[in-house]
Design a protein around this motif. Structure first.
Motif, short mmCIF file in Angstrom:
data_model
loop_
_atom_site.label_atom_id
_atom_site.label_comp_id
_atom_site.label_asym_id
_atom_site.label_seq_id
_atom_site.Cartn_x
_atom_site.Cartn_y
_atom_site.Cartn_z
N ALA A 343 0.82 -1.22 0.00
CA ALA A 343 0.00 0.00 0.00
C ALA A 343 0.85 1.26 0.00
O ALA A 343 0.54 2.24 -0.69
CB ALA A 343 -0.95 -0.01 1.20
N GLN A 344 1.94 1.26 0.77
CA GLN A 344 2.79 2.45 0.84
C GLN A 344 3.50 2.71 -0.48
O GLN A 344 3.80 3.86 -0.83
CB GLN A 344 3.81 2.33 1.99
CG GLN A 344 4.97 1.38 1.73
CD GLN A 344 4.65 -0.06 2.08
OE1 GLN A 344 3.51 -0.49 1.99
NE2 GLN A 344 5.66 -0.80 2.50
N ASP A 345 3.76 1.66 -1.24
CA ASP A 345 4.43 1.82 -2.52
C ASP A 345 3.51 2.38 -3.59
O ASP A 345 3.98 2.95 -4.59
CB ASP A 345 4.98 0.47 -3.00
CG ASP A 345 5.92 -0.16 -1.99
OD1 ASP A 345 6.77 0.57 -1.43
OD2 ASP A 345 5.82 -1.37 -1.74
N LEU A 346 2.21 2.22 -3.40
CA LEU A 346 1.23 2.65 -4.39
C LEU A 346 0.74 4.08 -4.19
O LEU A 346 0.05 4.62 -5.05
CB LEU A 346 0.02 1.71 -4.36
CG LEU A 346 0.28 0.26 -4.78
CD1 LEU A 346 -0.95 -0.60 -4.48
CD2 LEU A 346 0.64 0.17 -6.25
N GLU A 347 1.09 4.70 -3.06
CA GLU A 347 0.52 6.00 -2.71
C GLU A 347 0.73 7.05 -3.80
O GLU A 347 -0.18 7.79 -4.14
CB GLU A 347 1.12 6.48 -1.38
CG GLU A 347 0.59 5.70 -0.18
CD GLU A 347 1.23 6.15 1.12
OE1 GLU A 347 2.08 7.08 1.08
OE2 GLU A 347 0.88 5.59 2.19
N ASP A 348 1.93 7.16 -4.32
CA ASP A 348 2.22 8.16 -5.36
C ASP A 348 2.68 7.50 -6.66
O ASP A 348 3.43 8.10 -7.44
CB ASP A 348 3.31 9.13 -4.86
CG ASP A 348 2.89 9.86 -3.60
OD1 ASP A 348 1.75 10.37 -3.57
OD2 ASP A 348 3.68 9.89 -2.64
N ALA A 349 2.20 6.28 -6.89
CA ALA A 349 2.77 5.49 -7.98
C ALA A 349 2.22 5.84 -9.35
O ALA A 349 2.93 5.71 -10.36
CB ALA A 349 2.55 4.00 -7.71
N TRP A 350 0.97 6.28 -9.41
CA TRP A 350 0.31 6.23 -10.72
C TRP A 350 0.44 7.50 -11.55
O TRP A 350 0.41 7.43 -12.77
CB TRP A 350 -1.17 5.88 -10.52
CG TRP A 350 -1.32 4.55 -9.84
CD1 TRP A 350 -1.81 4.32 -8.59
CD2 TRP A 350 -0.92 3.28 -10.34
NE1 TRP A 350 -1.76 2.99 -8.28
CE2 TRP A 350 -1.21 2.32 -9.35
CE3 TRP A 350 -0.34 2.86 -11.53
CZ2 TRP A 350 -0.95 0.97 -9.52
CZ3 TRP A 350 -0.08 1.51 -11.70
CH2 TRP A 350 -0.39 0.59 -10.70
N GLU A 351 0.60 8.64 -10.96
CA GLU A 351 0.74 9.89 -11.70
C GLU A 351 -0.30 9.93 -12.83
O GLU A 351 -1.48 10.01 -12.59
CB GLU A 351 2.17 10.05 -12.23
CG GLU A 351 2.50 11.47 -12.66
CD GLU A 351 3.86 11.60 -13.33
OE1 GLU A 351 4.29 10.63 -13.98
OE2 GLU A 351 4.48 12.66 -13.21
N ASP A 352 0.14 9.82 -14.09
CA ASP A 352 -0.79 9.86 -15.22
C ASP A 352 -1.08 8.47 -15.78
O ASP A 352 -1.74 8.34 -16.81
CB ASP A 352 -0.22 10.73 -16.35
CG ASP A 352 -0.05 12.17 -15.91
OD1 ASP A 352 -0.91 12.65 -15.14
OD2 ASP A 352 0.93 12.81 -16.31
N SER A 353 -0.58 7.45 -15.15
CA SER A 353 -0.75 6.10 -15.67
C SER A 353 -2.03 5.46 -15.16
O SER A 353 -2.46 5.71 -14.03
CB SER A 353 0.44 5.23 -15.27
OG SER A 353 0.29 3.91 -15.74
N ARG A 354 -2.62 4.62 -15.98
CA ARG A 354 -3.80 3.87 -15.57
C ARG A 354 -3.42 2.86 -14.49
O ARG A 354 -2.41 2.17 -14.59
CB ARG A 354 -4.39 3.13 -16.78
CG ARG A 354 -5.68 2.42 -16.48
CD ARG A 354 -6.26 1.78 -17.73
NE ARG A 354 -5.41 0.70 -18.24
CZ ARG A 354 -5.72 -0.04 -19.29
NH1 ARG A 354 -6.83 0.22 -19.97
NH2 ARG A 354 -4.92 -1.01 -19.70
#
Length: 375
Positions: A343-354
């Protein structure tokens, strides 16, 4: 709930016959009233358990899950309720059960999904965990013809991505592999390192299918493998591998092409195998599973795969995970699951990506043959 309080469905935009809508309303009302006899009577009279009201998009299984009656859940499932139907907010009945911390109801729904998926696989039908996707992520040939980019996003995360258009013609970025997966890859490599070659003193023979960002291949290099085979079909990924010197690394043998072609009719065996492809679905994964008894070196060899199918919905992810374990078991492999908190790795992961993974916990599989392969 009194007769005067019975649910009335809005039929203004519904093309179904009025009689069917009335029977669906009676079934939903009985579920809201927690009246099991009325639920069974409505189903016996032909009420459509599969029907979902226009707003909020709930079907009989959603209402049964909210009630928490296992008998009601069984009744509507037997009556034809769809295990993976989602409401207007994208929630399944399994999500409703999870929100109530109702493990028993959730497991009934999950097991119904598992039975459904097994049946669909037997009939070679369209699986519910196979998502239609108009972008290159949904079709291997389109993906192989697309242009990939390697870059860093605003947070410094490594990204390998393809730009595509969605069904509405809008440009979107689809992540092929992203840096947030590093924790998963590190734990996977650690667990796979327990593999042993058949002959003492030999180095490990490693096979990785799908290079991506090269995270797990870099980790595999630290195991000092005697042979490190990498299968990769995409020309842009292959160009990236060439430009970063992968062809000259210790033991590395780059096989350029689709795994279906590279492994066809071969007699090689490996001690560590990892599978992480893009634009392929469960049918492809299961096809690869079928190769494992002939390409794993023996019971001390280890196999894993990126377990990401259905990973934007807890129920779908659970069903896909159990389905994989069942099919692997049928092929003579045992599977151990390790939970990795991401969960902590996903917090700022997506930016403009689906987004393609939204679970807090990643279920990491490690598999091995229960007995030595023949031949």
């Amino acid at each position: 709930m009194s007769a005067a309080d019975e649910l009335v469905l809005d039929t203004a935009d519904d093309a179904l016959p009025a009689e069917l809508l009335e029977s669906a309303a009676s079934l939903h009302s009985a579920l809201l009233a927690h009246d099991l006899d009325a639920v069974k009577a409505a189903l016996a009279d032909g009420a459509p358990a599969w029907y979902q009201s226009p707003d909020p998009g709930w079907g009989a299984l959603h209402y049964a899950a909210e009630w928490g009656s296992e008998e009601a859940v069984r009744a509507v499932l037997d009556g034809g309720a769809v295990w993976n139907a989602v409401d207007k907010l994208g929630n399944t009945a399994g999500d409703i059960a999870i929100s109530r911390n109702d493990a028993s109801t959730y497991e009934l729904i999950r097991d119904a999904g598992l039975r459904s998926e097994l049946l669909l696989n037997l009939l070679a039908s369209h699986s519910a965990i196979k998502v239609e996707d108009p972008t290159p992520a949904g079709d291997l040939e389109s993906f192989l013809a697309s242009r990939l980019v390697y870059r860093q996003d605003a947070s410094g995360q490594e990204v390998c991505a393809v730009t595509a258009q969605d069904a509405d013609g809008r440009d979107i970025e689809v992540g092929v592999m992203m840096g947030w997966e590093r924790r998963i890859m590190e734990e996977t490599a650690r667990l796979l390192s327990a593999a042993e070659p058949p002959e003492e003193g030999d180095g490990l023979r490693v096979l990785n299918v799908g290079f991506g960002l090269g995270i797990i291949d870099t980790l595999f290099q630290s195991l000092s493998p005697s042979k490190h085979t990498i299968i990769e079909p995409h020309p842009d990924v292959l160009a990236h591998m060439d430009s970063t010197g992968w062809g000259s690394k210790r033991g590395v043998d780059i096989r350029r092409g689709k795994w279906q072609d590279v492994l066809k009719g071969g007699e090689e065996r490996w001690d560590v195998i990892y599978f992480d492809t893009f634009s392929e679905d469960y049918d492809d994964l299961r096809e690869f599973f079928a190769l494992l008894p002939s390409i794993l070196s023996g019971p001390k060899a280890r196999f894993s795969f990126f377990n990401g199918l259905g990973a934007t919905n807890a129920l779908f992810y659970d069903v896909a995970t159990h389905l994989a374990e069942l099919h692997l078991s049928q092929l003579g492999l045992s599977t151990q699951w390790d939970d990795v908190y991401v969960a902590q790795d996903l917090e700022d992961a997506w930016e403009d990506s689906r987004q393609y993974f939204t679970m807090e916990w990643y279920k990491l599989p490690v598999c091995w043959l229960r007995r030595a392969p023949e031949g």
